[in-house]
Design a protein around this motif. Sequence first.
Motif, PDB file in Angstrom:
ATOM      1  N   PRO A  60       0.861  -1.179   0.117  1.00  0.00           N
ATOM      2  CA  PRO A  60      -0.025   0.126   0.138  1.00  0.00           C
ATOM      3  C   PRO A  60       0.854   1.293   0.010  1.00  0.00           C
ATOM      4  CG  PRO A  60      -0.943  -1.655   1.492  1.00  0.00           C
ATOM      5  CD  PRO A  60       0.426  -2.247   1.222  1.00  0.00           C
ATOM      6  N   ALA A  61       0.398   2.261  -0.745  1.00  0.00           N
ATOM      7  CA  ALA A  61       1.196   3.423  -0.882  1.00  0.00           C
ATOM      8  C   ALA A  61       0.983   4.610   0.067  1.00  0.00           C
ATOM      9  CB  ALA A  61       0.903   3.894  -2.507  1.00  0.00           C
ATOM     10  N   ALA A  62       0.261   4.210   1.118  1.00  0.00           N
ATOM     11  CA  ALA A  62       0.125   5.287   2.325  1.00  0.00           C
ATOM     12  C   ALA A  62       1.441   5.778   2.815  1.00  0.00           C
ATOM     13  CB  ALA A  62      -0.934   4.626   3.404  1.00  0.00           C
ATOM     14  N   ALA A 221      -3.440   3.595  29.038  1.00  0.00           N
ATOM     15  CA  ALA A 221      -4.758   3.359  28.351  1.00  0.00           C
ATOM     16  C   ALA A 221      -5.192   4.304  27.616  1.00  0.00           C
ATOM     17  CB  ALA A 221      -5.839   3.158  29.373  1.00  0.00           C
ATOM     18  N   ALA A 222      -4.758   5.571  27.787  1.00  0.00           N
ATOM     19  CA  ALA A 222      -5.189   6.678  26.810  1.00  0.00           C
ATOM     20  C   ALA A 222      -4.086   6.654  25.653  1.00  0.00           C
ATOM     21  CB  ALA A 222      -4.645   7.963  27.591  1.00  0.00           C
ATOM     22  N   ALA A 223      -2.928   6.158  25.658  1.00  0.00           N
ATOM     23  CA  ALA A 223      -2.095   6.068  24.518  1.00  0.00           C
ATOM     24  C   ALA A 223      -2.826   4.937  23.487  1.00  0.00           C
ATOM     25  CB  ALA A 223      -0.698   5.643  24.827  1.00  0.00           C
ATOM     26  N   SER A 224      -3.323   4.007  24.281  1.00  0.00           N
ATOM     27  CA  SER A 224      -3.797   3.028  23.268  1.00  0.00           C
ATOM     28  C   SER A 224      -5.272   3.356  22.749  1.00  0.00           C
ATOM     29  CB  SER A 224      -4.169   1.662  24.410  1.00  0.00           C
ATOM     30  OG  SER A 224      -3.058   0.980  24.930  1.00  0.00           O
ATOM     31  N   VAL A 225      -5.987   4.159  23.149  1.00  0.00           N
ATOM     32  CA  VAL A 225      -7.157   4.646  22.817  1.00  0.00           C
ATOM     33  C   VAL A 225      -6.828   5.534  21.340  1.00  0.00           C
ATOM     34  CG1 VAL A 225      -9.159   6.487  22.930  1.00  0.00           C
ATOM     35  CG2 VAL A 225      -8.410   4.605  24.762  1.00  0.00           C
ATOM     36  N   VAL A 226      -5.592   6.417  21.678  1.00  0.00           N
ATOM     37  CA  VAL A 226      -5.140   7.232  20.571  1.00  0.00           C
ATOM     38  C   VAL A 226      -4.982   6.290  19.219  1.00  0.00           C
ATOM     39  CG1 VAL A 226      -3.395   8.831  19.702  1.00  0.00           C
ATOM     40  CG2 VAL A 226      -4.322   9.194  21.933  1.00  0.00           C
ATOM     41  N   LEU A 227      -4.134   5.270  19.765  1.00  0.00           N
ATOM     42  CA  LEU A 227      -3.437   4.374  18.385  1.00  0.00           C
ATOM     43  C   LEU A 227      -4.620   3.799  17.918  1.00  0.00           C
ATOM     44  CD1 LEU A 227      -0.495   2.651  20.249  1.00  0.00           C
ATOM     45  CD2 LEU A 227      -0.388   4.210  18.626  1.00  0.00           C
ATOM     46  N   LEU A 228      -5.711   3.319  18.686  1.00  0.00           N
ATOM     47  CA  LEU A 228      -6.859   2.745  18.251  1.00  0.00           C
ATOM     48  C   LEU A 228      -7.843   3.551  17.220  1.00  0.00           C
ATOM     49  CD1 LEU A 228      -8.820   0.233  17.945  1.00  0.00           C
ATOM     50  CD2 LEU A 228      -9.957   0.918  19.874  1.00  0.00           C
ATOM     51  N   VAL A 229      -7.853   4.869  17.561  1.00  0.00           N
ATOM     52  CA  VAL A 229      -8.729   5.710  16.791  1.00  0.00           C
ATOM     53  C   VAL A 229      -8.014   5.997  15.464  1.00  0.00           C
ATOM     54  CG1 VAL A 229      -9.766   7.986  16.961  1.00  0.00           C
ATOM     55  CG2 VAL A 229      -9.850   6.651  18.775  1.00  0.00           C
ATOM     56  N   SER A 230      -6.332   6.287  15.647  1.00  0.00           N
ATOM     57  CA  SER A 230      -5.817   6.467  14.653  1.00  0.00           C
ATOM     58  C   SER A 230      -5.622   5.336  13.556  1.00  0.00           C
ATOM     59  CB  SER A 230      -4.329   6.603  14.763  1.00  0.00           C
ATOM     60  OG  SER A 230      -4.061   7.977  16.024  1.00  0.00           O
ATOM     61  N   ARG A 231      -5.631   4.288  14.029  1.00  0.00           N
ATOM     62  CA  ARG A 231      -5.781   2.862  13.132  1.00  0.00           C
ATOM     63  C   ARG A 231      -7.080   2.845  12.480  1.00  0.00           C
ATOM     64  NH1 ARG A 231      -1.362   0.124  10.806  1.00  0.00           N
ATOM     65  NH2 ARG A 231       0.516   0.344  12.329  1.00  0.00           N
ATOM     66  N   LEU A 232      -8.088   3.004  13.193  1.00  0.00           N
ATOM     67  CA  LEU A 232      -9.435   2.948  12.304  1.00  0.00           C
ATOM     68  C   LEU A 232      -9.737   4.067  11.482  1.00  0.00           C
ATOM     69  CD1 LEU A 232     -11.573   1.907  15.575  1.00  0.00           C
ATOM     70  CD2 LEU A 232     -10.826   0.685  13.748  1.00  0.00           C
ATOM     71  N   ALA A 233      -9.433   5.375  11.706  1.00  0.00           N
ATOM     72  CA  ALA A 233      -9.302   6.214  10.862  1.00  0.00           C
ATOM     73  C   ALA A 233      -8.588   6.344   9.541  1.00  0.00           C
ATOM     74  CB  ALA A 233      -9.071   7.790  11.616  1.00  0.00           C
ATOM     75  N   ALA A 234      -7.422   5.494   9.782  1.00  0.00           N
ATOM     76  CA  ALA A 234      -6.579   5.341   8.536  1.00  0.00           C
ATOM     77  C   ALA A 234      -7.069   4.202   7.560  1.00  0.00           C
ATOM     78  CB  ALA A 234      -5.143   4.867   8.872  1.00  0.00           C
ATOM     79  N   LYS A 235      -7.869   3.208   8.212  1.00  0.00           N
ATOM     80  CA  LYS A 235      -8.436   2.252   7.350  1.00  0.00           C
ATOM     81  C   LYS A 235      -9.648   2.737   6.879  1.00  0.00           C
ATOM     82  CE  LYS A 235      -9.305  -1.722   8.835  1.00  0.00           C
ATOM     83  NZ  LYS A 235      -9.687  -2.995   9.674  1.00  0.00           N
ATOM     84  N   ARG A 236     -10.512   3.757   7.142  1.00  0.00           N
ATOM     85  CA  ARG A 236     -11.427   4.248   6.377  1.00  0.00           C
ATOM     86  C   ARG A 236     -11.012   5.237   5.011  1.00  0.00           C
ATOM     87  NH1 ARG A 236     -15.704   5.782  11.074  1.00  0.00           N
ATOM     88  NH2 ARG A 236     -16.176   3.777  11.847  1.00  0.00           N
ATOM     89  N   ARG A 237      -9.603   5.713   5.174  1.00  0.00           N
ATOM     90  CA  ARG A 237      -9.390   6.683   3.999  1.00  0.00           C
ATOM     91  C   ARG A 237      -9.210   5.936   2.766  1.00  0.00           C
ATOM     92  NH1 ARG A 237      -4.235   9.690   7.474  1.00  0.00           N
ATOM     93  NH2 ARG A 237      -5.681  10.258   9.091  1.00  0.00           N
TER      94      ARG A 237
END
Length: 237
Positions: A60-62, A221-237
């Motif tokens: 993937p070219a991201a 826990a807060a850092a994991s939430v940031v990682l989770l949200v960032s990953r899910l947002a990247a998959k929707r692009r």
Amino acid sequence: MAVNINPRTPPQTRPQTERNTRRQRRRVPQLPHPHRSRRGERRAATAAALVVAPQAAAVPAAAPNFALAGLELLVGYEWLVSGADKLLFGGFPAALHGLLAQTLSGGQLPGFFAALLRALVLPNAVPFGYLIEWGETLAGIGLIAAGLVALLRPLARRYLAGRWKAAFGFVVRLLDWLAPVAAAGAGLLGLSFFFLDGLPSPWLTPSIAYGGAVDTGLFLAAASVVLLVSRLAAKRR
């Protein structure tokens, strides 16, 4: 016998019926042979597969997100070391019951969390001990692998080719699915440690001026939430 030598006399031609038959044959469209049509379809399908296969196997070219990759490496390293320490200790599952009983006797845990530990975790301390040590280790490995692959993606697109490039592309797509799972598991583990610490205040506390501002479990826990949200947002692009 007299012979007609008149030049205007037309030469002998084929019968009219034979000429009409040939014209009709020319006008009738030729239906494709069933075996030939199937062969053509197979060839077209094979050609389409050859065209699509390199695109599917490509990396993937991201563009890499260096901040996200760095956070994955840091959080993953924390969980990997924590889980590896428990595995090397060797007796963590057997010792978990005593550790939790001692923590519950202090009376600093929230009421709902203490009730959950007494009803669910204490009777099954050994299975939960294995789940915790392996969950921490696997979450750390998954996050570290996701961070390293994200950083190596531009180099792989430039220097890898053939089977190696296809294998790297498969690993990228696999980690795109596994990294959110690892982040979610790490977030639950961090939240449970925050509860075990008695929900310390993340705000100003002058009485413990030499202590940390944010509890380690809450930070993870807060850092994991940031990682989770960032990953899910990247998959929707």
